[in-house]
Structures are given as structure tokens and as C-alpha cells.
Design an enzyme around this catalytic site. Structure first.
Site, PDB file in Angstrom:
ATOM      1  CB  ALA A  59      -0.979  -0.041   1.178  1.00  0.00           C
ATOM      2  CG  ASP A 247      -3.474  -3.686   1.087  1.00  0.00           C
ATOM      3  OD1 ASP A 247      -3.143  -4.711   1.721  1.00  0.00           O
ATOM      4  OD2 ASP A 247      -2.819  -3.228   0.143  1.00  0.00           O
ATOM      5  CE  LYS A 258      -1.685  -9.784  -1.132  1.00  0.00           C
ATOM      6  NZ  LYS A 258      -2.411  -9.513  -2.397  1.00  0.00           N
TER       7      LYS A 258
HETATM    8  O1  MRU Z   1      -1.119  -7.299  -3.335  1.00  0.00           O
HETATM    9  P1  MRU Z   1      -0.042  -6.618  -2.556  1.00  0.00           P
HETATM   10  O2  MRU Z   1       1.260  -7.340  -2.591  1.00  0.00           O
HETATM   11  O3  MRU Z   1       0.084  -5.152  -2.936  1.00  0.00           O
HETATM   12  O4  MRU Z   1      -0.572  -6.670  -1.051  1.00  0.00           O
HETATM   13  C1  MRU Z   1       0.212  -6.144  -0.038  1.00  0.00           C
HETATM   14  C2  MRU Z   1      -0.354  -6.297   1.313  1.00  0.00           C
HETATM   15  O5  MRU Z   1      -1.411  -6.854   1.506  1.00  0.00           O
HETATM   16  C3  MRU Z   1       0.398  -5.627   2.429  1.00  0.00           C
HETATM   17  O6  MRU Z   1       0.260  -6.332   3.622  1.00  0.00           O
HETATM   18  C4  MRU Z   1      -0.159  -4.204   2.619  1.00  0.00           C
HETATM   19  O7  MRU Z   1      -0.179  -3.518   1.411  1.00  0.00           O
HETATM   20  C5  MRU Z   1       0.617  -3.438   3.617  1.00  0.00           C
HETATM   21  S1  MRU Z   1       2.195  -2.969   3.004  1.00  0.00           S
HETATM   22  C6  MRU Z   1       3.001  -2.105   4.198  1.00  0.00           C
END
Ligand code: MRU
Length: 356
Positions: A59, A247, A258
């Protein structure tokens, strides 16, 4: 909370996304762990494609990338009048906005730059361009500072011992250090992190490919497990705390992260393991009341049908939600750059934003 370490004392990794006039430089995360390579993007379209294809993901890293996308537009546009400039700006904004729907940092960063432009519409065009580039840089710099604060807040509340994490909320998912990554790095420096359990995180394997790579690179002791092993490891008493990124966190404390996060949260409750999410204020969306309102991205079937480029299933129908929503009742606390938010989350999140 006392800041004990500077970023350079916590990681050897460079910033995962940065800006130089007219170009964004980012680590291509699709190549890891096979190859560490920085790529240069020179157009808004290239930045948008890099987000869609997850060359840059996580994110806060996505937030910085879209802000830099607007900086590319400001630095390279041929528009002569302010009207022409604003038409192009809107196009760039829309293109970047329609890349990934769940991480709210993307919309937050775009709107922060756009809001600034709207406040300065009467300024000379060159000044507006300068402001856009400076604001994008500020968003990236503030992300590192926010991570540093979260790292220290988190390390002060997590129990000493073994920590489990999911996906990658490390340095690669942010500009540098990570959200979860900063907490783990500060704990490691403090000597309170004994072992990190890393979930591989199917289908895109951000845990195996990215978290295992970056934490190993920084010398953090870890063990990689496949997702379906997490429950057994908890049952064996080998996990003292779980920390994951987010996110989008909404007003009542529900949050999207995720896919697989929700299952971990339920297992954590059963085993009485503290379960935290770590995220900066830019990940908190107070405009949504509950997690049911969060748009969840569905990605292409190939991610499930293949693994590392190899076909692992017949061509059947696939459901591939990239995120799930964890209800706030499973959360022990939310570690933010302004401190740790404890239940009741609805009231305490509101208080946090009032402090601004
Ligand atoms: O699909 P992604 O790899 O962008 O998903 C990322 C995540 O779910 C992370 O845990 C989230 O973005 C936090 S990043 C500090």
C-alpha cells in the site's frame, strides 16, 4: 516512545521507489528473489502498468509511486497553457487511479497532490509543476519517517519471542523499512525478536519471494512456512505474536489485507496470540464505516493456476480475491505512526484523527 535507531541502522536496503527529474526508479519486485534490479519509468502509463503488474506493490509503496507518476507528468508535459496542463493532469490522475482498488494509500496520495494543485491554481504554471514534484517527494520522505515511528511504537508493545507475519509489509512494500518491517527491524536491534515465521502467501508468494528475501538480507532469523502450516505452528506454542500490514483500515477498525490474513486472525484468537496490524494514518479510511464497504480486488486466474510460471492445475474456474477483511474483534491493537490504538477502535480511531 523514544526513537532509538535511524533508518540506516535498521536496513541495508535502498528505497524501493524514488524519483529523479522525469523518472521514477523502483526495484522490480516481480524479479525477486532471483534478481535484484532497479528499473526506470519515464511515463505515467509505465508507472500505471508497473502497479497493475505488481512490479511495485504494497500500500504505501503504491502511494509513493502514483505521487511520483504525477511528478513525471509535471516534469515532462509539453502543455503550454494552464488549461492544457490541467486536462493532462486529470488524465494522468485517472490513469493512475484506475490501477488497483483496495489499498487506500493510492487514492490518498493522488488526492493529496491534486488538492495542492487546486489550492494553487492561480499560481504560475512553473510554480504548480514545482509544487507537484515537491509534494510527491514529501509523501515518500514522510513514509520513511512514519515507518520509523511505527517501528519503535510496535517494538515497545510486542512481546519478546517469535513473531509470525504474512505477505510482505516490509521495506519493499513501502518507501523504506516497512510498516511490519520497521517493527521487526527495531525488535531485532533491541534483541527481542527471537525468530520470524514467514508465511509464503499464495498465490503471488509475497511472503516467500519478498519477505523471506528482505529479512534474510538484513540478517533477521527466520523460518519460511507454507500458509497451511501456520495453524499447527501456533498450536505447538511457537508463535508469541502476529503482525501484518493493512491495505485499508476503516472507521470501526476492520481492515483489508492480503488474502489469508483473516484465517490467521481467527487462529490467533483460538490460541490467545496477540494479533496486530501496523499502518500509517494514510492507510486509514475514516469515510467507510465497516469492512464490508471495502472494495476487494479480484485478480486474474493465472495467479492461482500457476506457480512460478508453471501450470499447477487444469483450466478450471478460479476465484482469486487478492485481499480479505478481518473484523476488528480479532485485533489486539493497531500500530500507527501516532501511537498504538487499542479497543474500542471506533472511539479511539476517531480520537486519533482529532489530534491532527
Ligand atoms: O497485493 P499486494 O502485494 O500489494 O498486497 C500487499 C499487502 O497486503 C500488504 O500487507 C499491505 O499492502 C501493507 S504494506 C506495508
Amino acid at each position: 516512545m523514544e526513537i532509538r535507531y535511524r533508518p540506516e541502522e535498521l536496513t541495508r536496503l535502498p528505497r524501493s521507489v524514488r524519483y529523479e527529474p522525469g523518472r521514477v526508479i523502483m526495484i522490480d519486485q516481480t524479479l525477486l528473489p532471483r534478481e535484484f534490479k532497479e528499473i526506470e519509468l519515464r511515463t505515467v502509463d509505465e508507472v500505471a502498468e508497473a502497479i497493475i503488474t505488481m512490479k511495485v506493490r504494497g500500500a504505501p509503496a503504491i502511494g509513493a509511486a502514483v505521487a511520483f507518476g504525477l511528478a513525471i507528468y509535471a516534469d515532462t508535459t509539453k502543455a503550454k497553457t494552464k488549461d492544457e496542463f490541467m486536462e493532462g493532469f486529470e488524465r494522468a490522475y485517472e490513469r493512475l487511479k484506475n490501477t488497483r482498488p483496495t489499498a487506500v494509500n493510492l487514492f490518498w496520495a493522488l488526492n493529496r497532490v491534486k488538492g495542492l494543485v487546486e489550492e494553487h491554481l492561480e499560481d504560475p504554471l512553473d510554480e504548480i509543476k514545482r509544487l507537484i514534484v515537491a509534494e510527491a517527494q514529501k509523501i515518500a520522505d514522510e513514509d520513511v519517517e512514519a515507518n520509523l515511528r511505527m517501528g519503535h511504537y510496535g517494538a515497545d508493545v510486542l512481546p519478546e519471542g517469535n513473531v509470525l507475519t504474512h505477505c510482505n509489509a516490509g521495506s519493499l512494500a513501502t518507501v523504506q523499512l516497512g510498516t511490519v518491517g520497521a517493527v521487526l527491524r527495531v525488535m531485532h536491534r533491541d534483541g527481542t525478536l527471537k525468530l520470524l515465521w514467514v508465511d509464503e502467501t499464495r498465490p503471488v508468494l509475497q511472503g516467500a519471494r519478498l519477505s523471506a528475501w528482505e529479512y534474510h538480507y538484513d540478517g533477521i532469523p527466520l523460518k519460511l512456512i507454507s500458509d497451511n502450516m501456520a495453524g499447527f505452528v501456533m498450536q505447538q506454542g511457537k508463535v508469541d505474536a502476529i503482525i501484518v500490514g493493512a491495505d485499508r483500515i476503516v472507521a470501526n477498525g476492520d481492515f483489508a489485507n492480503k488474502i489469508g490474513t483473516y484465517s490467521l486472525a481467527v487462529l490467533a484468537k483460538e490460541h490467545r496470540i496477540p494479533f496486530f496490524t501496523v499502518a500509517p494514518l494514510s492507510t486509514i479510511d475514516m469515510s467507510l464505516k465497516s469492512g464490508k464497504e471495502i472494495p476487494i480486488e479480484e485478480r486474474k486466474p493465472e495467479e492461482v493456476l500457476t506457480c512460478g510460471g508453471c501450470k499447477i492445475a487444469p483450466d478450471v474456474d478460479v476465484y482469486n480475491p487478492a485481499f480479505d477483511v478481518t473484523p476488528h474483534k480479532y485485533l489486539t491493537g493497531i500500530i500507527t505512526d501516532r501511537g498504538v490504538v487499542w479497543p474500542p477502535f471506533e472511539r479511539n480511531l476517531k480520537k486519533l484523527f482529532k489530534k491532527e
